[in-house]
Motif scaffolding. Structure first.
Motif, mmCIF file in Angstrom:
data_model
loop_
_atom_site.group_PDB
_atom_site.id
_atom_site.type_symbol
_atom_site.label_atom_id
_atom_site.label_comp_id
_atom_site.label_asym_id
_atom_site.label_seq_id
_atom_site.Cartn_x
_atom_site.Cartn_y
_atom_site.Cartn_z
ATOM 1 N N THR A 42 0.820 -1.224 0.000
ATOM 2 C CA THR A 42 0.000 0.000 0.000
ATOM 3 C C THR A 42 0.846 1.263 0.000
ATOM 4 O O THR A 42 0.572 2.209 -0.763
ATOM 5 N N ASP A 43 1.870 1.306 0.832
ATOM 6 C CA ASP A 43 2.686 2.523 0.917
ATOM 7 C C ASP A 43 3.331 2.848 -0.428
ATOM 8 O O ASP A 43 3.357 4.016 -0.846
ATOM 9 N N ALA A 44 3.842 1.830 -1.104
ATOM 10 C CA ALA A 44 4.485 2.055 -2.404
ATOM 11 C C ALA A 44 3.465 2.501 -3.445
ATOM 12 O O ALA A 44 3.749 3.390 -4.270
ATOM 13 N N ILE A 45 2.274 1.907 -3.412
ATOM 14 C CA ILE A 45 1.231 2.282 -4.371
ATOM 15 C C ILE A 45 0.790 3.724 -4.158
ATOM 16 O O ILE A 45 0.674 4.502 -5.110
ATOM 17 N N VAL A 46 0.527 4.083 -2.907
ATOM 18 C CA VAL A 46 0.072 5.439 -2.608
ATOM 19 C C VAL A 46 1.159 6.462 -2.933
ATOM 20 O O VAL A 46 0.878 7.559 -3.440
ATOM 21 N N ALA A 47 2.418 6.116 -2.667
ATOM 22 C CA ALA A 47 3.513 7.039 -2.984
ATOM 23 C C ALA A 47 3.604 7.274 -4.491
ATOM 24 O O ALA A 47 3.788 8.421 -4.949
ATOM 25 N N ALA A 48 3.477 6.209 -5.274
ATOM 26 C CA ALA A 48 3.496 6.366 -6.734
ATOM 27 C C ALA A 48 2.294 7.175 -7.197
ATOM 28 O O ALA A 48 2.408 8.034 -8.090
ATOM 29 N N ASN A 49 1.143 6.926 -6.586
ATOM 30 C CA ASN A 49 -0.062 7.657 -6.960
ATOM 31 C C ASN A 49 0.043 9.135 -6.604
ATOM 32 O O ASN A 49 -0.455 9.983 -7.355
ATOM 33 N N ASP A 50 0.672 9.443 -5.485
ATOM 34 C CA ASP A 50 0.860 10.849 -5.115
ATOM 35 C C ASP A 50 1.610 11.604 -6.217
ATOM 36 O O ASP A 50 1.291 12.765 -6.519
ATOM 37 N N ASP A 67 -10.172 12.937 -8.880
ATOM 38 C CA ASP A 67 -10.863 12.030 -7.959
ATOM 39 C C ASP A 67 -10.826 10.593 -8.485
ATOM 40 O O ASP A 67 -10.703 9.645 -7.709
ATOM 41 N N ARG A 68 -10.924 10.419 -9.790
ATOM 42 C CA ARG A 68 -10.861 9.087 -10.371
ATOM 43 C C ARG A 68 -9.453 8.515 -10.300
ATOM 44 O O ARG A 68 -9.254 7.307 -10.249
ATOM 45 N N LEU A 69 -8.473 9.403 -10.317
ATOM 46 C CA LEU A 69 -7.065 8.994 -10.313
ATOM 47 C C LEU A 69 -6.545 8.673 -8.923
ATOM 48 O O LEU A 69 -5.721 7.769 -8.745
ATOM 49 N N ARG A 70 -7.055 9.395 -7.927
ATOM 50 C CA ARG A 70 -6.455 9.362 -6.593
ATOM 51 C C ARG A 70 -6.643 8.007 -5.904
ATOM 52 O O ARG A 70 -7.715 7.395 -5.944
ATOM 53 N N LEU A 71 -5.579 7.541 -5.246
ATOM 54 C CA LEU A 71 -5.637 6.354 -4.400
ATOM 55 C C LEU A 71 -5.214 6.730 -2.984
ATOM 56 O O LEU A 71 -4.371 7.594 -2.786
ATOM 57 N N ASP A 72 -5.835 6.061 -2.016
ATOM 58 C CA ASP A 72 -5.409 6.157 -0.630
ATOM 59 C C ASP A 72 -5.479 4.738 -0.058
ATOM 60 O O ASP A 72 -5.904 3.803 -0.748
ATOM 61 N N PRO A 73 -5.035 4.534 1.182
ATOM 62 C CA PRO A 73 -5.044 3.161 1.715
ATOM 63 C C PRO A 73 -6.409 2.492 1.669
ATOM 64 O O PRO A 73 -6.498 1.281 1.414
ATOM 65 N N GLY A 124 -7.208 7.050 -16.557
ATOM 66 C CA GLY A 124 -7.296 7.331 -15.123
ATOM 67 C C GLY A 124 -7.523 6.067 -14.305
ATOM 68 O O GLY A 124 -7.059 4.989 -14.636
ATOM 69 N N ARG A 125 -8.236 6.179 -13.228
ATOM 70 C CA ARG A 125 -8.732 5.093 -12.393
ATOM 71 C C ARG A 125 -7.808 3.878 -12.320
ATOM 72 O O ARG A 125 -8.082 2.821 -12.892
ATOM 73 N N PRO A 126 -6.701 3.969 -11.582
ATOM 74 C CA PRO A 126 -5.788 2.824 -11.471
ATOM 75 C C PRO A 126 -6.397 1.615 -10.777
ATOM 76 O O PRO A 126 -5.838 0.517 -10.865
ATOM 77 N N ASN A 127 -7.549 1.768 -10.117
ATOM 78 C CA ASN A 127 -8.212 0.583 -9.556
ATOM 79 C C ASN A 127 -8.624 -0.383 -10.658
ATOM 80 O O ASN A 127 -8.731 -1.597 -10.437
ATOM 81 N N VAL A 128 -8.846 0.148 -11.888
ATOM 82 C CA VAL A 128 -9.205 -0.717 -13.013
ATOM 83 C C VAL A 128 -8.083 -1.708 -13.287
ATOM 84 O O VAL A 128 -8.328 -2.841 -13.721
ATOM 85 N N THR A 129 -6.847 -1.319 -13.009
ATOM 86 C CA THR A 129 -5.706 -2.198 -13.234
ATOM 87 C C THR A 129 -5.851 -3.492 -12.448
ATOM 88 O O THR A 129 -5.681 -4.589 -12.988
ATOM 89 N N ARG A 153 2.645 5.793 -13.131
ATOM 90 C CA ARG A 153 3.405 5.343 -11.969
ATOM 91 C C ARG A 153 2.562 4.419 -11.092
ATOM 92 O O ARG A 153 3.032 3.389 -10.611
ATOM 93 N N SER A 154 1.305 4.804 -10.897
ATOM 94 C CA SER A 154 0.404 3.979 -10.087
ATOM 95 C C SER A 154 0.230 2.608 -10.723
ATOM 96 O O SER A 154 0.347 1.559 -10.050
ATOM 97 N N ASN A 155 -0.071 2.590 -12.024
ATOM 98 C CA ASN A 155 -0.313 1.327 -12.714
ATOM 99 C C ASN A 155 0.922 0.436 -12.710
ATOM 100 O O ASN A 155 0.822 -0.779 -12.505
ATOM 101 N N ALA A 156 2.083 1.034 -12.953
ATOM 102 C CA ALA A 156 3.317 0.244 -12.981
ATOM 103 C C ALA A 156 3.568 -0.428 -11.639
ATOM 104 O O ALA A 156 3.972 -1.599 -11.576
ATOM 105 N N THR A 157 3.322 0.298 -10.560
ATOM 106 C CA THR A 157 3.552 -0.259 -9.224
ATOM 107 C C THR A 157 2.565 -1.382 -8.926
ATOM 108 O O THR A 157 2.938 -2.449 -8.416
ATOM 109 N N ILE A 158 1.300 -1.166 -9.236
ATOM 110 C CA ILE A 158 0.275 -2.182 -9.003
ATOM 111 C C ILE A 158 0.580 -3.441 -9.803
ATOM 112 O O ILE A 158 0.509 -4.573 -9.284
#
Length: 415
Positions: A42-50, A67-73, A124-129, A153-158
């Motif tokens: 989670t920490d790595a994903i959120v950091a990449a998403n930031d 809002d569609r892009l943002r991830l949090d824990p 957007g929406r990295p949850n789709v990944t 960055r978010s997608n690559a980490t996920i």
């Protein structure tokens, strides 16, 4: 870039052959391992998403898109739970859709089998990944994920985390691969990799979907732009109607199942319009209304044809008073994107007329448009909501990501 995409597709086909014969237990164990790994990461994903969110803001991206892009824990935990939910669902692969013994003694069965290699092109929406990877894996298919550069960055980490978990679970990591998003041609090469990719699914705005539908040589399932309507009937419970309108519009504005249009029967307009206008404006919604709505408040924006056809994805809504339920149906059939429509009514005749009259993937009776969702329907995470009519329509879960094979068994039959 073409060779890079095609090389990934070839690796995906090899991985798909392994997945096709992997029993449910193996796929479910991999999904659980992926979910655990995402939570641990989670920490790595959120950091990449930031970093993605920071770059989007610097580029002037609107808050509804951010809002569609943002991830949090909590959002990471939610899509990890989605993978666990998928693991708990029945495996569609091997299901007998129908079967019969023919007059000549041949035994025929239609059986669900994996699609093969599925390409996802999305914004957007990295949850789709995570959602797409999990659904495709459980359905026995490999997936090539081409997200947007805004979420790179978010997608690559996920994806890196999920690939690692797949390998540790004994399945080929190439069942989940990322297609680079820094070059638009990568999407073109993916959707034209006929013979290597079996299906392409676009998920995003109207421009993206139109481009994929028009340019792809690989079969496409068209997912939907959401110009969703709420119609308040003459026989509506107006307190219920108010709650449904507010929830449909304001619960989350940046999603495709948010209401973008409001229709009110003239029989209840005098009573309902002042109430709904006040409530929507209190919630920060800008109303683009017809003459009847504009007469309620001077600051209501006069509606145009473009407003009635718009998917705002923001705190905006078009609004109109209609003369009859048939007038409402005609309006919806003219402007709707075919996603979701809702009627609020206590009349069985009206609800029956509405559900049979509109032509959309989902129709709600006395319920918010926000319920058009694979998770809400009990499908687990969804890969998208199809607004077309071939193969799949509405929220697409596991079953929609399979195709079928006919298995015919004889005893030396010849023709």
């Amino acid at each position: 870039m073409k060779e890079q995409v095609h090389t990934a597709a070839r690796r995906a086909r090899i991985a798909a052959a392994t997945l096709a014969v992997t029993p449910r237990a193996g796929k479910d164990a991999a999904l659980q391992a992926m979910a655990d790994a995402l939570v641990d990461g989670t920490d790595a994903i959120v950091a990449a998403n930031d970093l993605d969110v920071e770059a989007a803001r610097a580029a002037g991206t609107g808050e509804n898109v951010i809002d569609r892009l943002r991830l949090d824990p909590s959002r990471v935990a939610a899509f990890a739970d989605g993978l666990r939910h998928i693991a708990a669902l029945p495996d569609p692969v091997g299901e007998v859709v129908r079967g019969a013994t023919l007059a000549n003694g041949l035994r025929m069965q239609q059986i669900r089998v994996p699609m093969g290699v599925i390409g996802m092109i999305y914004e957007g929406r990295p949850n789709v990944t995570a959602d797409a990877a999990g659904i495709c894996l459980k359905a026995g298919s490999a997936v090539l994920l081409r997200g947007s550069s805004s979420a790179a960055r978010s997608n690559a980490t996920i994806i890196e985390i999920m690939r690692g978990a797949l390998g540790e679970a004994g399945l080929p990591p190439d069942a989940i691969q990322m297609i680079p998003a820094d070059d638009r041609s990568s999407a073109t090469h993916l959707m034209q990799a006929r013979g290597l990719v079996d299906l392409v699914i676009p998920r995003g705005g109207a421009g993206l979907i139109r481009a994929v539908v028009e340019e792809s040589t690989v079969p496409v399932i068209e997912t939907g732009v959401g110009n969703c309507h709420v119609y308040v009937d003459a026989d509506a419970d107006l307190d219920m109607a108010l709650e449904i309108v507010l929830n449909s519009k304001t619960h989350r504005t940046s999603v495709c199942n948010a209401a973008e249009s409001l229709l009110v029967h003239k029989a209840v307009a005098d009573t309902f319009l002042p109430t709904v206008v006040a409530a929507l404006q209190h919630a920060g919604v800008t109303i683009h209304g017809d003459e009847s709505f504009c007469a309620v408040q001077a600051d209501i924006v006069p509606a145009t044809e473009d407003d009635y056809a718009a998917e705002y994805l923001s705190l905006d809504i078009s609004a109109r008073v209609v003369d009859s339920i048939d007038d409402a149906i005609d309006h919806i059939r003219t402007y709707s994107s075919g996603h979701t429509e809702a009627i609020v009514t206590s009349s069985l005749a009206a609800s029956t007329r509405f559900t049979s009259g509109v032509d959309s993937a989902a129709v709600m009776v006395n319920a918010s448009t926000r319920f058009t969702d694979g998770g809400e329907f009990g499908f687990g995470a969804e890969i998208g909501i199809s607004t077309q009519k071939l193969h799949a329509r509405g929220p697409m879960g596991l079953t929609e990501m399979t195709t079928t094979t006919y298995v015919v068994t004889g005893a030396g039959h010849v023709r």
